[in-house]
Design an enzyme around this catalytic site. Structure first.
Site, short mmCIF file in Angstrom:
data_model
loop_
_atom_site.label_atom_id
_atom_site.label_comp_id
_atom_site.label_asym_id
_atom_site.label_seq_id
_atom_site.Cartn_x
_atom_site.Cartn_y
_atom_site.Cartn_z
N ARG A 1 8.51 0.95 -3.25
CA ARG A 1 9.26 1.83 -4.14
C ARG A 1 9.74 1.12 -5.40
O ARG A 1 9.77 1.72 -6.49
CB ARG A 1 10.43 2.44 -3.37
CG ARG A 1 9.97 3.43 -2.32
CD ARG A 1 11.03 3.71 -1.29
NE ARG A 1 11.33 2.54 -0.45
CZ ARG A 1 12.20 2.53 0.52
NH1 ARG A 1 12.89 3.62 0.80
NH2 ARG A 1 12.39 1.45 1.24
N TYR B 1 0.81 4.98 13.69
CA TYR B 1 -0.56 5.49 13.55
C TYR B 1 -1.44 4.93 14.68
O TYR B 1 -0.95 4.25 15.59
CB TYR B 1 -1.10 5.17 12.15
CG TYR B 1 -0.26 5.82 11.06
CD1 TYR B 1 -0.04 7.20 11.07
CD2 TYR B 1 0.35 5.06 10.06
CE1 TYR B 1 0.76 7.81 10.09
CE2 TYR B 1 1.14 5.66 9.08
CZ TYR B 1 1.34 7.04 9.11
OH TYR B 1 2.13 7.63 8.16
N LEU C 1 12.71 -2.96 1.04
CA LEU C 1 13.91 -3.13 0.21
C LEU C 1 14.06 -4.53 -0.35
O LEU C 1 15.14 -5.13 -0.28
CB LEU C 1 15.16 -2.66 0.96
CG LEU C 1 15.24 -1.13 1.13
CD1 LEU C 1 16.50 -0.73 1.90
CD2 LEU C 1 15.21 -0.41 -0.22
N GLN D 1 -6.14 -1.05 2.39
CA GLN D 1 -5.63 -0.92 3.76
C GLN D 1 -6.49 0.08 4.52
O GLN D 1 -6.64 1.22 4.09
CB GLN D 1 -4.17 -0.43 3.71
CG GLN D 1 -3.47 -0.58 5.03
CD GLN D 1 -2.08 0.02 5.01
OE1 GLN D 1 -1.87 1.13 4.54
NE2 GLN D 1 -1.11 -0.71 5.55
N PRO E 1 0.84 -1.21 0.00
CA PRO E 1 0.00 0.00 0.00
C PRO E 1 0.87 1.25 0.00
O PRO E 1 1.82 1.35 0.78
CB PRO E 1 -0.80 -0.12 1.30
CG PRO E 1 -0.05 -1.10 2.15
CD PRO E 1 0.67 -2.01 1.21
N ALA F 1 -3.30 3.34 2.31
CA ALA F 1 -3.94 3.61 3.59
C ALA F 1 -5.20 4.45 3.36
O ALA F 1 -5.11 5.55 2.81
CB ALA F 1 -2.97 4.36 4.49
N ARG G 1 -1.07 -5.30 9.10
CA ARG G 1 0.31 -4.80 8.98
C ARG G 1 0.73 -4.26 10.34
O ARG G 1 0.05 -3.40 10.90
CB ARG G 1 0.41 -3.71 7.92
CG ARG G 1 1.79 -3.05 7.91
CD ARG G 1 1.98 -2.06 6.78
NE ARG G 1 2.25 -2.73 5.54
CZ ARG G 1 3.14 -2.30 4.62
NH1 ARG G 1 3.85 -1.21 4.83
NH2 ARG G 1 3.34 -2.95 3.51
C1 LIG Z 1 5.00 6.74 -1.61
C2 LIG Z 1 4.85 5.79 -0.46
C3 LIG Z 1 3.66 5.73 0.23
C4 LIG Z 1 3.48 4.81 1.27
N1 LIG Z 1 2.25 4.68 1.87
C5 LIG Z 1 2.02 3.66 2.71
C6 LIG Z 1 0.72 3.36 3.15
O1 LIG Z 1 -0.27 3.97 2.71
N2 LIG Z 1 0.57 2.36 4.04
C7 LIG Z 1 1.64 1.63 4.50
O2 LIG Z 1 1.45 0.73 5.33
N3 LIG Z 1 2.87 1.86 4.06
C8 LIG Z 1 3.09 2.83 3.16
N4 LIG Z 1 4.34 3.01 2.64
C9 LIG Z 1 5.38 2.05 2.99
C10 LIG Z 1 5.43 0.94 1.92
O3 LIG Z 1 4.22 0.24 1.84
C11 LIG Z 1 6.58 -0.06 2.22
O4 LIG Z 1 6.30 -0.74 3.41
C12 LIG Z 1 7.92 0.65 2.34
O5 LIG Z 1 8.10 1.59 1.31
C13 LIG Z 1 9.06 -0.37 2.31
O6 LIG Z 1 9.02 -1.16 1.15
P1 LIG Z 1 9.93 -0.80 -0.17
O7 LIG Z 1 11.35 -0.78 0.31
O8 LIG Z 1 9.63 -1.91 -1.12
O9 LIG Z 1 9.48 0.53 -0.65
C14 LIG Z 1 4.54 3.95 1.64
C15 LIG Z 1 5.77 4.06 0.98
C16 LIG Z 1 5.92 4.94 -0.08
C17 LIG Z 1 7.23 4.96 -0.82
#
Ligand SMILES: Cc1cc2nc3c(=O)[nH]c(=O)nc-3n(C[C@H](O)[C@H](O)[C@H](O)COP(=O)(O)O)c2cc1C
Length: 369
Positions: free
Chosen positions: A324, A182, A301, A101, A24, A58, A230
């Site tokens: 990302r 949160y 990551l 979510q 998400p 979210a 989560r």
């Molecule tokens: C632009 C952006 C928005 C995000 N919004 C949420 C969100 O709405 N809910 C959530 O649980 N995590 C959110 N995250 C965290 C990601 O879901 C993820 O857990 C985090 O970026 C680590 O994973 P990654 O390294 O693959 O990016 C967000 C991350 C990014 C980059």
């Protein structure tokens, strides 16, 4: 030998075509909680990426549960009507199943959108009163109102109402956001919850509200559809929530019918000390999976196909989520499939981009049902 990454995974009656999940990601682009054309393009495109599951950002269960004015919501008929055609598009044209979510920003709420620095919006400048487990503010944010018992009851009903709306518009899965500092995490962590009543104190008391929210959503959501949670597996801070707490919490969630846990981390206090690196949260998913005996989703990551495959094949998690990495390369699942010698969903309009078609041998790529 076929890969685990591209093998199906079943959660209740929901069958995911593969184990790749789009994490998400808040877009901060909604208007009074309503999705706009940005969401249609963003989600519509990601639903065609070849991932097995796309979890919508979210999504606030009340207007005053938002983090920023741009947060998506599912508290009103207007919110529901705005999201419905987007989910419909994803169902018609995409290969991914669709999750959402459910969120309350708690003591971090009433701030500007991410790219404007998440700065506090005071009430006289369009902000709103924020709520938390306790009257303990997050640094540089306004003082939260500690939820009283009446507000707790109302909020539990709001979560259930949002779940009913999600079902009505055809969403397949709910993920409850209990991470990243949160509201639900505010209750869990001793750093943000020093309540003296039944919703504070020892771990049992601090878990109570989240477990009640879970039960209410489980009752409101059809029994054939899955629900995950989560959590932040650790606060990465002295005196905070720990991985041992998370294992006990996951065991309790499992007994209530939780289908999976996503192991994220941090977010309660800015002085957290996080060691970030490739797959840095995977060990939490592994411990929760093994010690609470519940399916887990690893996130953080995970960027390489071989890395994702190793996480699954070594039994550290059941699903891998990318955030990302999917924004950077929105066809990540296509490339991972090519690397691992697998096939995944391509919309027919794009089939001619498949490597086998480009070689000119006109093999049709396998398509998901
Ligand atoms: C632009 C952006 C928005 C995000 N919004 C949420 C969100 O709405 N809910 C959530 O649980 N995590 C959110 N995250 C965290 C990601 O879901 C993820 O857990 C985090 O970026 C680590 O994973 P990654 O390294 O693959 O990016 C967000 C991350 C990014 C980059």
């Amino acid at each position: 030998m076929s890969s685990l990454l591209f093998s199906p995974f079943k959660l209740r009656d929901l069958v995911l075509a593969n184990r790749i999940v789009i994490s998400p990601m808040a877009q901060y682009s909604a208007v009074d909680g309503c999705a706009v054309p940005w969401h249609m393009v963003h989600l519509g495109h990601l639903s065609e990426s070849g991932a097995g599951l796309l979890i919508i950002e979210a999504t606030s269960v009340r207007r005053d549960a938002r983090l920023s004015p741009g947060d998506l919501g599912l508290w009103s008929d207007e919110n529901e009507a705005a999201l419905a055609p987007i989910v419909e598009f994803c169902r018609c044209h995409g290969g991914a199943r669709i999750g959402i979510q459910l969120q309350h920003a708690g003591r971090k709420g009433s701030v500007t959108v991410a790219w404007e620095g998440q700065r506090e919006i005071p009430i006289d400048k369009g902000g709103w009163p924020i709520h938390g487990a306790d009257e303990i503010p997050y640094p540089n944010r306004m003082m939260p109102v500690a939820l009283d018992l009446t507000m707790i009851g109302e909020l539990i009903a709001d979560y259930a109402a949002a779940a009913r709306r999600a079902h009505r518009i055809g969403i397949d899965l709910i993920e409850i956001h209990a991470a990243h500092g949160y509201l639900l995490h505010n209750f869990l962590s001793p750093l943000s919850n020093r309540r003296q009543d039944a919703y504070g104190g020892d771990r049992e008391g601090r878990m109570r509200f989240v477990l009640e929210v879970f039960k209410a959503i489980r009752d409101a959501w059809p029994s054939h559809k899955p629900i995950g949670v989560r959590l932040s597996a650790t606060d990465w801070a002295d005196g905070g929530w720990t991985i041992e707490d998370s294992i006990v919490f996951a065991q309790r969630l499992k007994t209530l019918g939780c289908d999976y846990v996503t192991a994220s981390s941090g977010g309660t206090v800015p002085e957290q000390k996080i060691t970030v690196g490739p797959g840095y949260q995977v060990p939490f998913a592994e411990r929760i999976r093994k010690e609470a005996d519940i399916p887990t989703m690893a996130v953080g990551l995970i960027t390489q196909a071989a890395q994702a495959e190793e996480i699954l094949s070594s039994g550290k998690a059941d699903l891998v989520a990318l955030g990302r990495g999917m924004l950077y390369n929105p066809r990540w699942p296509w490339h991972a499939a090519a690397e691992l010698g697998e096939e995944t969903f391509y919309p027919p309009q794009y089939e001619r981009s498949h490597p086998s078609m480009r070689r000119g041998d006109f093999l049709k790529p396998a398509r998901q049902a």
